[in-house]
Design a protein around this motif. Structure first.
Motif, mmCIF file in Angstrom:
data_model
loop_
_atom_site.group_PDB
_atom_site.id
_atom_site.type_symbol
_atom_site.label_atom_id
_atom_site.label_comp_id
_atom_site.label_asym_id
_atom_site.label_seq_id
_atom_site.Cartn_x
_atom_site.Cartn_y
_atom_site.Cartn_z
ATOM 1 N N MET A 98 -5.182 2.277 3.807
ATOM 2 C CA MET A 98 -4.800 0.905 4.136
ATOM 3 C C MET A 98 -3.587 0.896 5.060
ATOM 4 S SD MET A 98 -5.118 -1.104 0.522
ATOM 5 C CE MET A 98 -6.642 -1.181 -0.422
ATOM 6 N N VAL A 99 -2.603 1.727 4.739
ATOM 7 C CA VAL A 99 -1.399 1.798 5.572
ATOM 8 C C VAL A 99 -1.775 2.157 7.004
ATOM 9 C CG1 VAL A 99 0.759 3.047 5.996
ATOM 10 C CG2 VAL A 99 0.145 2.386 3.660
ATOM 11 N N ASP A 100 -2.561 3.199 7.163
ATOM 12 C CA ASP A 100 -2.927 3.676 8.500
ATOM 13 C C ASP A 100 -3.737 2.637 9.269
ATOM 14 O OD1 ASP A 100 -1.666 6.023 7.761
ATOM 15 O OD2 ASP A 100 -3.527 7.073 7.259
ATOM 16 N N ALA A 101 -4.746 2.053 8.608
ATOM 17 C CA ALA A 101 -5.623 1.096 9.280
ATOM 18 C C ALA A 101 -4.877 -0.183 9.644
ATOM 19 C CB ALA A 101 -6.822 0.779 8.390
ATOM 20 N N GLN A 102 -4.049 -0.679 8.732
ATOM 21 C CA GLN A 102 -3.370 -1.948 8.997
ATOM 22 C C GLN A 102 -2.265 -1.783 10.031
ATOM 23 O OE1 GLN A 102 -2.502 -4.515 5.654
ATOM 24 N NE2 GLN A 102 -4.308 -3.841 4.536
ATOM 25 N N GLU A 103 -1.625 -0.623 10.066
ATOM 26 C CA GLU A 103 -0.645 -0.400 11.133
ATOM 27 C C GLU A 103 -1.329 -0.372 12.499
ATOM 28 O OE1 GLU A 103 1.484 3.110 9.956
ATOM 29 O OE2 GLU A 103 3.024 1.942 8.910
ATOM 30 N N SER A 104 -2.533 0.195 12.564
ATOM 31 C CA SER A 104 -3.293 0.194 13.811
ATOM 32 C C SER A 104 -3.683 -1.226 14.209
ATOM 33 C CB SER A 104 -4.548 1.060 13.655
ATOM 34 O OG SER A 104 -5.339 1.020 14.814
ATOM 35 N N ALA A 150 0.824 -1.205 0.000
ATOM 36 C CA ALA A 150 0.000 0.000 0.000
ATOM 37 C C ALA A 150 0.862 1.261 0.000
ATOM 38 C CB ALA A 150 -0.937 -0.007 1.203
ATOM 39 N N GLN A 151 1.966 1.228 0.741
ATOM 40 C CA GLN A 151 2.857 2.382 0.732
ATOM 41 C C GLN A 151 3.468 2.569 -0.651
ATOM 42 O OE1 GLN A 151 3.363 4.565 3.502
ATOM 43 N NE2 GLN A 151 4.015 5.729 1.696
#
Length: 225
Positions: free
Chosen positions: A201-207, A182-183
């Motif tokens: 996606m990056v933000d949600a999956q890192e959370s 995603a990045q």
């Protein structure tokens, strides 16, 4: 089955809405300097990062949905079941969006290119075939973070706490690979709507990675090295 059906219906509806938005943005993207270039000339090409990400992440997401529904049948733990349903619902919807974009762009959903070839564009600092950035493709898996067939079979056979731990470990690997992909789109894709989805996606999956680390710790386990 009912939840799966409604998740699929929602995905189709969202795909139609977001696909229309993606084409609108694509038509407005590009620095044509008022040259009057047609919208079609700025629609992503078959070999573009936009198309490659949409195709590859659709496959990546499909496995996350599959693993999530497997674990829902292998444990009664409400925390893990809730997480699994959230991941399955979210990624099914996002997959529908990406497939909808490919349809609207008139591009194939499969390609003869090696998976993740779009990530290799731009030089070695962006990763290359075989490594694809920060996560190597393991034996028997298709893309970074994806589980092997043997691992999926093991998840189907596990029960209770064993299933919870294995799911959380597999999904942690899956999310790490997904964040890398995603990045890559957030850095390379040209369609603004798709870049926004990728960053989301990056933000949600890192959370979710942080949440899964906590869930593993509570079960006396940890992410795989």
């Amino acid at each position: 089955m009912t939840r799966t059906y409604w998740a699929a219906v929602t995905a189709v509806v969202l795909a139609m809405l977001f696909a229309a938005g993606a084409v609108t943005v694509a038509a407005g993207n590009g620095n044509d300097g008022g040259s009057g270039a047609s919208a079609a000339s700025r629609t992503p090409g078959e070999d573009s990062a936009d198309a490659g990400f949409a195709r590859d992440m659709s496959v990546h997401h499909q496995q996350a949905v599959e693993m999530s529904f497997i674990v829902r049948d292998r444990t009664k733990d409400e925390e893990v079941r809730r997480l699994a349903y959230d991941i399955a619902n979210t990624q099914a919807n996002q997959r529908g969006m990406m497939l909808g974009w490919l349809d609207l762009w008139g591009l194939p959903k499969v390609s003869s290119d090696e998976p993740m070839a779009w990530m290799a564009e731009g030089g070695p600092e962006h990763g290359g075939h075989g490594s694809h950035g920060a996560h190597e493709v393991r034996d028997g898996s298709l893309m970074p973070g994806m589980a092997t067939r043997a691992e999926l079979a093991k998840l189907r056979e596990a029960d209770g706490k064993e299933a919870e731990i294995l799911y959380l470990q597999l999904m942690t690997d899956h999310h790490k690979g997904g964040v890398t992909m995603a990045q890559g789109c957030a850095d390379r894709c040209e369609v603004g709507t798709e870049r926004s989805l990728a960053q989301g996606m990056v933000d949600a999956q890192e959370s979710e990675l942080a949440l899964m680390a906590d869930l593993l710790k509570a079960r006396g386990a940890a992410p795989r090295p």
